[in-house]
Design an enzyme around this catalytic site. Sequence first.
Site, PDB file in Angstrom:
ATOM      1  CG  ASN A   9      33.415 -67.926  -6.405  1.00 55.62           C
ATOM      2  OD1 ASN A   9      32.494 -67.158  -6.096  1.00 55.62           O
ATOM      3  ND2 ASN A   9      34.306 -68.353  -5.518  1.00 55.62           N
ATOM      4  CD1 TRP A  10      31.115 -63.960 -11.437  1.00 53.84           C
ATOM      5  CD2 TRP A  10      29.445 -62.519 -11.048  1.00 53.84           C
ATOM      6  NE1 TRP A  10      30.426 -63.792 -12.609  1.00 53.84           N
ATOM      7  CE2 TRP A  10      29.393 -62.916 -12.405  1.00 53.84           C
ATOM      8  CE3 TRP A  10      28.482 -61.621 -10.582  1.00 53.84           C
ATOM      9  CZ2 TRP A  10      28.424 -62.439 -13.292  1.00 53.84           C
ATOM     10  CZ3 TRP A  10      27.516 -61.150 -11.460  1.00 53.84           C
ATOM     11  CH2 TRP A  10      27.491 -61.557 -12.812  1.00 53.84           C
ATOM     12  CE  LYS A  11      37.453 -65.797  -5.458  1.00 53.14           C
ATOM     13  NZ  LYS A  11      38.648 -66.169  -4.781  1.00 53.14           N
ATOM     14  CG  HIS A  95      35.490 -70.991  -1.912  1.00 51.27           C
ATOM     15  ND1 HIS A  95      36.428 -70.150  -1.369  1.00 51.27           N
ATOM     16  CD2 HIS A  95      35.670 -70.942  -3.261  1.00 51.27           C
ATOM     17  CE1 HIS A  95      37.148 -69.613  -2.358  1.00 51.27           C
ATOM     18  NE2 HIS A  95      36.699 -70.075  -3.513  1.00 51.27           N
ATOM     19  CD  GLU A  97      37.889 -66.603  -1.217  1.00 49.71           C
ATOM     20  OE1 GLU A  97      36.730 -66.276  -1.497  1.00 49.71           O
ATOM     21  OE2 GLU A  97      38.842 -66.509  -2.017  1.00 49.71           O
ATOM     22  CD  GLU A 167      38.410 -73.489  -5.821  1.00 50.79           C
ATOM     23  OE1 GLU A 167      38.332 -72.880  -6.876  1.00 50.79           O
ATOM     24  OE2 GLU A 167      37.958 -73.057  -4.752  1.00 50.79           O
ATOM     25  N   GLY A 173      43.510 -66.835  -5.931  1.00 48.98           N
ATOM     26  CA  GLY A 173      43.642 -65.378  -5.917  1.00 48.98           C
ATOM     27  C   GLY A 173      45.071 -64.892  -5.766  1.00 48.98           C
ATOM     28  CB  SER A 212      45.733 -68.308 -10.204  1.00 46.52           C
ATOM     29  OG  SER A 212      45.731 -67.620  -8.967  1.00 46.52           O
TER      30      SER A 212
HETATM   31  C1  PEP Z   1      38.000 -69.376  -6.371  1.00 47.89           C
HETATM   32  O1  PEP Z   1      37.601 -68.433  -5.723  1.00 47.89           O
HETATM   33  O2  PEP Z   1      37.391 -70.447  -6.326  1.00 47.89           O
HETATM   34  C2  PEP Z   1      39.195 -69.226  -7.197  1.00 47.89           C
HETATM   35  C3  PEP Z   1      39.700 -70.280  -7.765  1.00 47.89           C
HETATM   36  O3  PEP Z   1      39.717 -67.947  -7.313  1.00 47.89           O
HETATM   37  P1  PEP Z   1      40.868 -67.456  -8.338  1.00 47.89           P
HETATM   38  O4  PEP Z   1      40.534 -68.019  -9.710  1.00 47.89           O
HETATM   39  O5  PEP Z   1      40.783 -65.970  -8.303  1.00 47.89           O
HETATM   40  O6  PEP Z   1      42.162 -67.999  -7.854  1.00 47.89           O
END
Ligand code: PEP
Length: 253
Positions: A9-11, A95, A97, A167, A173, A212
Amino acid sequence: MRRKLVAGNWKMNGRRATNIGLVQAVSDAARELEGVDVWLAPPAVYLLQVAELMQGGGLGLVAQNAAREQDGAFTGEISAEMLADAGCRAVLVGHSERRSLYGETDAAVAEKFARIQAAGLVPVLCVGEALAEREAEQTVAVVLRQLGVVIDACGIDALERAVVAYEPVWAIGTGRTASPGQAQEVHAVLRAEVARYSGAVAAGLRILYGGSVKAANAAALFAEADIDGALVGGASLSADEFVAIARAASSAR
Ligand code: PEP
Protein backbone atom coordinates in the site's frame (compact mmCIF):
# COMPACT_ATOMS: atom_id res chain seq x y z
CA MET A 1 -3.59 -24.78 1.17
CA ARG A 2 -3.89 -21.00 0.97
CA ARG A 3 -1.50 -19.20 -1.35
CA LYS A 4 0.46 -16.42 0.33
CA LEU A 5 -0.25 -12.82 -0.66
CA VAL A 6 1.90 -9.73 -0.14
CA ALA A 7 0.29 -6.40 -1.01
CA GLY A 8 2.06 -3.04 -0.97
CA ASN A 9 0.00 0.00 0.00
CA TRP A 10 1.88 3.05 -1.25
CA LYS A 11 -0.61 5.37 0.48
CA MET A 12 -0.23 8.96 -0.77
CA ASN A 13 3.30 8.47 -2.13
CA GLY A 14 4.88 8.18 -5.56
CA ARG A 15 5.76 10.19 -8.64
CA ARG A 16 5.64 9.09 -12.26
CA ALA A 17 9.43 9.14 -12.52
CA THR A 18 10.16 7.11 -9.39
CA ASN A 19 7.27 4.64 -9.87
CA ILE A 20 9.04 3.21 -12.90
CA GLY A 21 12.07 1.81 -11.08
CA LEU A 22 10.02 0.59 -8.12
CA VAL A 23 7.47 -1.32 -10.19
CA GLN A 24 10.10 -2.76 -12.51
CA ALA A 25 12.25 -4.01 -9.63
CA VAL A 26 9.26 -5.61 -7.89
CA SER A 27 7.97 -7.07 -11.13
CA ASP A 28 11.35 -8.60 -12.06
CA ALA A 29 11.77 -10.15 -8.62
CA ALA A 30 8.18 -11.37 -8.31
CA ARG A 31 8.45 -13.24 -11.61
CA GLU A 32 11.01 -15.55 -9.97
CA LEU A 33 8.99 -16.18 -6.80
CA GLU A 34 6.75 -19.21 -6.39
CA GLY A 35 3.75 -19.63 -4.15
CA VAL A 36 3.08 -15.97 -3.51
CA ASP A 37 0.85 -13.36 -5.12
CA VAL A 38 2.32 -9.86 -5.16
CA TRP A 39 -0.04 -6.90 -5.41
CA LEU A 40 0.60 -3.15 -5.52
CA ALA A 41 -1.76 -0.38 -4.46
CA PRO A 42 -0.54 2.96 -5.85
CA PRO A 43 -2.51 6.22 -5.55
CA ALA A 44 -5.43 6.36 -8.01
CA VAL A 45 -3.73 8.90 -10.24
CA TYR A 46 -0.95 6.38 -10.95
CA LEU A 47 -3.09 3.26 -11.49
CA LEU A 48 -2.94 3.42 -15.28
CA GLN A 49 0.81 4.05 -15.28
CA VAL A 50 1.44 1.17 -12.88
CA ALA A 51 -0.90 -1.10 -14.88
CA GLU A 52 1.23 -0.46 -17.93
CA LEU A 53 4.50 -0.98 -16.07
CA MET A 54 3.21 -4.26 -14.63
CA GLN A 55 2.32 -5.80 -17.98
CA GLY A 56 3.40 -9.41 -18.24
CA GLY A 57 4.91 -9.41 -14.74
CA GLY A 58 2.08 -11.23 -12.96
CA LEU A 59 1.60 -8.52 -10.34
CA GLY A 60 -1.89 -7.55 -9.20
CA LEU A 61 -3.11 -3.95 -9.32
CA VAL A 62 -5.03 -2.71 -6.28
CA ALA A 63 -6.83 0.57 -5.62
CA GLN A 64 -6.65 2.17 -2.19
CA ASN A 65 -10.27 3.28 -2.11
CA ALA A 66 -13.51 3.20 -4.09
CA ALA A 67 -16.65 5.29 -4.01
CA ARG A 68 -19.70 4.15 -2.11
CA GLU A 69 -21.80 5.09 -5.13
CA GLN A 70 -22.04 4.00 -8.76
CA ASP A 71 -21.01 6.34 -11.60
CA GLY A 72 -22.77 9.70 -11.57
CA ALA A 73 -22.76 13.13 -9.98
CA PHE A 74 -20.16 12.52 -7.25
CA THR A 75 -17.41 15.05 -7.89
CA GLY A 76 -13.97 13.81 -6.94
CA GLU A 77 -14.99 10.20 -6.43
CA ILE A 78 -13.85 7.11 -8.38
CA SER A 79 -16.27 4.21 -8.80
CA ALA A 80 -15.39 0.55 -8.42
CA GLU A 81 -16.47 0.07 -12.04
CA MET A 82 -13.88 2.65 -13.13
CA LEU A 83 -11.21 0.86 -11.10
CA ALA A 84 -12.10 -2.41 -12.84
CA ASP A 85 -11.89 -0.58 -16.16
CA ALA A 86 -8.42 0.69 -15.20
CA GLY A 87 -7.19 -2.88 -14.71
CA CYS A 88 -7.51 -3.28 -10.94
CA ARG A 89 -7.96 -6.70 -9.42
CA ALA A 90 -8.70 -5.59 -5.86
CA VAL A 91 -9.53 -2.58 -3.68
CA LEU A 92 -8.59 -1.81 -0.06
CA VAL A 93 -11.63 -1.08 2.06
CA GLY A 94 -11.90 -0.05 5.71
CA HIS A 95 -8.25 0.94 6.06
CA SER A 96 -7.81 2.56 9.47
CA GLU A 97 -6.66 5.82 7.85
CA ARG A 98 -9.94 5.97 5.91
CA ARG A 99 -11.91 5.14 9.05
CA SER A 100 -10.13 7.61 11.35
CA LEU A 101 -9.18 10.49 9.03
CA TYR A 102 -12.14 10.43 6.63
CA GLY A 103 -14.89 9.25 8.95
CA GLU A 104 -15.69 5.99 7.18
CA THR A 105 -18.19 4.13 9.28
CA ASP A 106 -18.74 0.38 9.46
CA ALA A 107 -21.87 0.91 7.34
CA ALA A 108 -19.93 2.78 4.65
CA VAL A 109 -17.28 0.05 4.65
CA ALA A 110 -19.94 -2.63 4.14
CA GLU A 111 -21.51 -0.67 1.27
CA LYS A 112 -18.15 -0.15 -0.40
CA PHE A 113 -17.33 -3.84 0.07
CA ALA A 114 -20.53 -4.80 -1.78
CA ARG A 115 -19.92 -2.23 -4.50
CA ILE A 116 -16.35 -3.48 -5.06
CA GLN A 117 -17.55 -7.08 -5.44
CA ALA A 118 -20.39 -6.05 -7.72
CA ALA A 119 -17.75 -4.56 -10.03
CA GLY A 120 -15.98 -7.94 -10.12
CA LEU A 121 -13.12 -6.86 -7.85
CA VAL A 122 -11.74 -8.37 -4.66
CA PRO A 123 -12.23 -6.29 -1.52
CA VAL A 124 -9.30 -6.33 0.92
CA LEU A 125 -11.21 -5.68 4.15
CA CYS A 126 -9.02 -4.05 6.80
CA VAL A 127 -9.93 -4.51 10.45
CA GLY A 128 -8.04 -3.62 13.60
CA GLU A 129 -8.17 -2.09 17.03
CA ALA A 130 -6.74 1.19 18.32
CA LEU A 131 -4.24 1.17 21.17
CA ALA A 132 -6.81 2.23 23.78
CA GLU A 133 -9.09 -0.58 22.62
CA ARG A 134 -6.28 -3.15 22.98
CA GLU A 135 -5.46 -1.82 26.43
CA ALA A 136 -9.13 -2.09 27.37
CA GLU A 137 -9.07 -5.72 26.12
CA GLN A 138 -11.52 -4.84 23.37
CA THR A 139 -9.42 -6.21 20.48
CA VAL A 140 -11.58 -9.24 19.76
CA ALA A 141 -14.83 -7.29 20.13
CA VAL A 142 -13.63 -4.58 17.72
CA VAL A 143 -12.39 -6.85 14.94
CA LEU A 144 -15.43 -9.13 15.18
CA ARG A 145 -17.73 -6.11 14.98
CA GLN A 146 -15.90 -4.80 11.89
CA LEU A 147 -16.03 -8.23 10.25
CA GLY A 148 -19.59 -8.91 11.38
CA VAL A 149 -20.99 -5.79 9.75
CA VAL A 150 -19.74 -7.02 6.38
CA ILE A 151 -20.98 -10.59 6.93
CA ASP A 152 -24.42 -9.26 7.92
CA ALA A 153 -24.62 -6.98 4.89
CA CYS A 154 -23.08 -9.20 2.23
CA GLY A 155 -23.42 -12.77 3.51
CA ILE A 156 -20.71 -15.28 4.38
CA ASP A 157 -20.22 -16.41 0.78
CA ALA A 158 -18.98 -12.91 -0.07
CA LEU A 159 -15.83 -13.77 1.87
CA GLU A 160 -15.00 -16.41 -0.75
CA ARG A 161 -14.08 -13.53 -3.06
CA ALA A 162 -12.37 -11.31 -0.51
CA VAL A 163 -9.21 -10.93 1.53
CA VAL A 164 -9.15 -9.79 5.16
CA ALA A 165 -6.25 -7.79 6.61
CA TYR A 166 -5.77 -7.57 10.37
CA GLU A 167 -4.08 -4.25 10.99
CA PRO A 168 -3.78 -3.15 14.61
CA VAL A 169 -3.96 0.64 14.39
CA TRP A 170 -1.19 1.06 16.97
CA ALA A 171 1.19 -0.84 14.67
CA ILE A 172 0.51 1.08 11.44
CA GLY A 173 3.35 3.37 10.45
CA THR A 174 4.67 3.39 14.02
CA GLY A 175 7.50 0.90 13.71
CA ARG A 176 5.74 -1.10 16.44
CA THR A 177 4.75 -4.52 15.10
CA ALA A 178 2.41 -6.95 16.78
CA SER A 179 4.42 -9.97 17.85
CA PRO A 180 3.79 -13.05 15.72
CA GLY A 181 1.91 -14.55 18.68
CA GLN A 182 -0.30 -11.47 19.16
CA ALA A 183 -1.12 -11.37 15.46
CA GLN A 184 -1.77 -15.12 15.21
CA GLU A 185 -4.17 -14.93 18.15
CA VAL A 186 -6.37 -12.38 16.35
CA HIS A 187 -6.07 -14.13 12.98
CA ALA A 188 -7.25 -17.37 14.60
CA VAL A 189 -10.22 -15.55 16.16
CA LEU A 190 -11.19 -14.07 12.78
CA ARG A 191 -10.93 -17.44 11.04
CA ALA A 192 -12.91 -19.17 13.80
CA GLU A 193 -15.65 -16.55 13.46
CA VAL A 194 -15.94 -17.20 9.73
CA ALA A 195 -15.91 -20.96 10.44
CA ARG A 196 -19.03 -20.56 12.60
CA TYR A 197 -20.84 -19.79 9.33
CA SER A 198 -18.83 -21.90 6.88
CA GLY A 199 -15.80 -24.12 7.43
CA ALA A 200 -15.01 -24.09 3.73
CA VAL A 201 -15.01 -20.30 3.47
CA ALA A 202 -12.85 -20.05 6.61
CA ALA A 203 -10.35 -22.58 5.28
CA GLY A 204 -9.92 -20.69 2.01
CA LEU A 205 -9.90 -17.13 3.38
CA ARG A 206 -6.58 -15.31 3.15
CA ILE A 207 -5.99 -13.20 6.26
CA LEU A 208 -3.07 -10.79 5.94
CA TYR A 209 -1.26 -9.05 8.77
CA GLY A 210 -0.46 -5.35 8.45
CA GLY A 211 1.42 -3.01 10.76
CA SER A 212 5.10 -2.10 10.33
CA VAL A 213 5.93 -5.29 8.44
CA LYS A 214 9.48 -5.23 7.14
CA ALA A 215 12.06 -7.67 5.86
CA ALA A 216 13.37 -8.23 9.39
CA ASN A 217 10.07 -9.39 10.93
CA ALA A 218 8.22 -10.91 7.94
CA ALA A 219 9.45 -14.50 8.14
CA ALA A 220 8.44 -14.89 11.80
CA LEU A 221 4.95 -13.55 11.05
CA PHE A 222 4.52 -15.80 8.00
CA ALA A 223 5.49 -18.85 10.05
CA GLU A 224 2.20 -18.55 11.98
CA ALA A 225 -0.58 -20.89 10.89
CA ASP A 226 -3.25 -18.27 10.19
CA ILE A 227 -1.08 -15.49 8.75
CA ASP A 228 -1.37 -15.77 4.98
CA GLY A 229 0.74 -12.80 3.99
CA ALA A 230 1.04 -9.09 4.63
CA LEU A 231 -0.39 -5.72 3.78
CA VAL A 232 2.72 -3.56 3.74
CA GLY A 233 2.72 0.24 3.95
CA GLY A 234 6.01 2.09 4.43
CA ALA A 235 8.26 -0.82 3.48
CA SER A 236 6.51 -1.19 0.12
CA LEU A 237 8.15 2.05 -1.02
CA SER A 238 11.55 0.37 -1.03
CA ALA A 239 11.95 -2.29 -3.72
CA ASP A 240 14.60 -4.14 -1.68
CA GLU A 241 12.51 -4.25 1.49
CA PHE A 242 9.28 -5.17 -0.29
CA VAL A 243 10.90 -7.86 -2.41
CA ALA A 244 12.54 -9.34 0.70
CA ILE A 245 9.08 -9.53 2.34
CA ALA A 246 7.64 -11.24 -0.75
CA ARG A 247 10.59 -13.63 -0.75
CA ALA A 248 9.94 -14.48 2.92
CA ALA A 249 6.32 -15.26 2.01
CA SER A 250 7.45 -17.47 -0.84
CA SER A 251 9.83 -19.45 1.41
CA ALA A 252 7.16 -19.79 4.12
CA ARG A 253 4.98 -22.04 1.98
C1 PEP B 1 -0.80 0.05 6.01
O1 PEP B 1 -0.87 1.20 5.62
O2 PEP B 1 -1.69 -0.75 5.70
C2 PEP B 1 0.33 -0.37 6.82
C3 PEP B 1 0.32 -1.55 7.35
O3 PEP B 1 1.36 0.55 6.98
P1 PEP B 1 2.82 0.28 7.62
O4 PEP B 1 3.35 -1.01 7.01
O5 PEP B 1 3.63 1.46 7.21
O6 PEP B 1 2.65 0.14 9.08
